[in-house]
Motif scaffolding. Sequence first.
Motif, short mmCIF file in Angstrom:
data_model
loop_
_atom_site.label_atom_id
_atom_site.label_comp_id
_atom_site.label_asym_id
_atom_site.label_seq_id
_atom_site.Cartn_x
_atom_site.Cartn_y
_atom_site.Cartn_z
N THR A 19 1.00 -0.98 -0.11
CA THR A 19 0.00 0.03 0.07
C THR A 19 1.14 1.28 0.25
OG1 THR A 19 -0.08 0.33 2.45
CG2 THR A 19 -1.87 -1.05 1.34
N GLN A 20 0.40 2.31 -0.66
CA GLN A 20 1.09 3.58 -0.44
C GLN A 20 0.11 4.53 -0.31
OE1 GLN A 20 3.32 3.94 -4.33
NE2 GLN A 20 4.93 2.72 -3.47
N LEU A 21 0.42 5.67 0.65
CA LEU A 21 -0.40 6.85 0.76
C LEU A 21 0.37 8.09 0.73
CD1 LEU A 21 -2.90 8.09 2.21
CD2 LEU A 21 -1.91 7.47 4.37
N ALA A 22 -0.26 9.19 0.10
CA ALA A 22 0.72 10.56 0.03
C ALA A 22 -0.34 11.35 0.51
CB ALA A 22 1.28 10.75 -0.99
N VAL A 23 -0.41 12.45 1.51
CA VAL A 23 -1.09 13.56 1.77
C VAL A 23 -0.11 14.92 1.63
CG1 VAL A 23 -2.67 14.41 3.65
CG2 VAL A 23 -2.41 11.83 3.22
N GLU A 24 -0.82 15.89 1.22
CA GLU A 24 -0.18 17.04 1.16
C GLU A 24 -1.07 18.29 1.77
OE1 GLU A 24 2.89 17.09 -2.37
OE2 GLU A 24 1.27 18.41 -2.57
N HIS A 25 -0.61 19.02 2.72
CA HIS A 25 -1.35 20.25 3.06
C HIS A 25 -0.52 21.27 2.72
CE1 HIS A 25 -4.02 23.02 5.53
NE2 HIS A 25 -2.65 23.27 6.07
N ILE A 26 -1.40 22.24 1.79
CA ILE A 26 -0.79 23.54 1.36
C ILE A 26 -1.17 24.65 2.10
CG2 ILE A 26 -0.64 24.99 -0.57
CD1 ILE A 26 -0.97 22.74 -2.53
N ILE A 27 0.23 25.38 2.57
CA ILE A 27 -0.28 26.40 3.51
C ILE A 27 -0.62 27.75 2.74
CG2 ILE A 27 0.62 27.72 5.75
CD1 ILE A 27 2.23 24.97 6.35
N ASN A 28 0.44 27.85 2.04
CA ASN A 28 0.32 29.21 1.15
C ASN A 28 1.49 28.79 -0.05
OD1 ASN A 28 3.19 29.79 1.82
ND2 ASN A 28 2.38 30.85 3.50
N GLU A 29 1.55 29.58 -1.03
CA GLU A 29 2.29 29.16 -2.26
C GLU A 29 3.74 28.83 -2.06
OE1 GLU A 29 3.51 33.87 -3.89
OE2 GLU A 29 1.65 33.04 -4.42
N SER A 30 4.19 29.23 -0.60
CA SER A 30 5.66 28.99 -0.35
C SER A 30 5.79 27.77 0.56
CB SER A 30 6.20 30.19 0.30
OG SER A 30 6.13 31.47 -0.47
N ALA A 31 4.94 27.29 1.17
CA ALA A 31 4.84 26.22 2.38
C ALA A 31 3.89 25.28 2.01
CB ALA A 31 5.02 26.96 3.61
N LYS A 32 4.28 24.04 2.75
CA LYS A 32 3.32 22.92 2.55
C LYS A 32 4.05 21.89 3.58
CE LYS A 32 5.14 20.43 -1.45
NZ LYS A 32 4.74 19.69 -2.63
N TRP A 33 3.07 20.98 3.96
CA TRP A 33 3.42 20.03 4.69
C TRP A 33 3.18 18.69 3.89
CZ3 TRP A 33 5.66 19.52 9.43
CH2 TRP A 33 5.60 20.76 10.18
N SER A 34 3.97 17.45 3.94
CA SER A 34 3.81 16.42 3.15
C SER A 34 3.76 15.11 4.24
CB SER A 34 4.63 16.28 2.00
OG SER A 34 4.46 17.16 1.18
N PHE A 35 2.95 14.28 3.88
CA PHE A 35 2.95 12.85 4.74
C PHE A 35 2.93 11.74 3.56
CE2 PHE A 35 1.07 8.94 6.64
CZ PHE A 35 1.86 8.94 7.53
N LYS A 36 4.00 10.90 3.72
CA LYS A 36 4.10 9.61 2.81
C LYS A 36 4.29 8.53 3.67
CE LYS A 36 6.98 12.48 -0.02
NZ LYS A 36 8.43 12.28 -0.66
N ASN A 37 3.49 7.33 3.45
CA ASN A 37 3.45 5.95 3.97
C ASN A 37 3.58 4.74 2.95
OD1 ASN A 37 1.62 3.59 5.24
ND2 ASN A 37 3.30 4.23 6.60
#
Length: 168
Positions: A19-37
């Motif tokens: 299984t693979q999972l990827a989630v991104e949370h874009i804060i603004n045009e310059s910053a984001k959080w990413s989670f991968k599993n």
Amino acid sequence: KGDSTHAYFEKNITRRFSTQLAVEHIINESAKWSFKNSISNYNRSIQIPDYLFSGVQLSTYSELNFNFKKEKSEWIAGANVLSDKFTQHRPDTAVPVNYNQHTLGVFVQNTWNASPLFTIETGLRGDYHNDYGFFLLPRLSGLLKLNRHFTSRIGGGLGYKAPNVFTD
């Protein structure tokens, strides 16, 4: 189905479920959080005359990172966890080759566009492996854009691969 003339055979079967999972949370045009599993389960067996090796391997990878872009540079910082466990079925040897490895890592990397023709990438990570201890792993590379069709890269760094029954 060997006979007296053809007595040797080898049967190698691996069944895999991943299984693979990827989630991104874009804060603004310059910053984001990413989670991968990623999770992989392997059911392995190797059989030759008078010998059977088989077992189940479970491997996982999880990473959380923060990405921040500026005009000429990009920073990525994060942490990850790796696990790799093998359990041998009916060991044919006196000592089974079971293992259970875990690695916790933290990292930071930077890409700096020094000029339209030259980019420098740097990185530093620290890993703690449950069997082999701490590793500090720096890296550095440079990219020269000779023209729109050709580039040249030079780089170096440190890395490792923890040994197990499936690596030489």
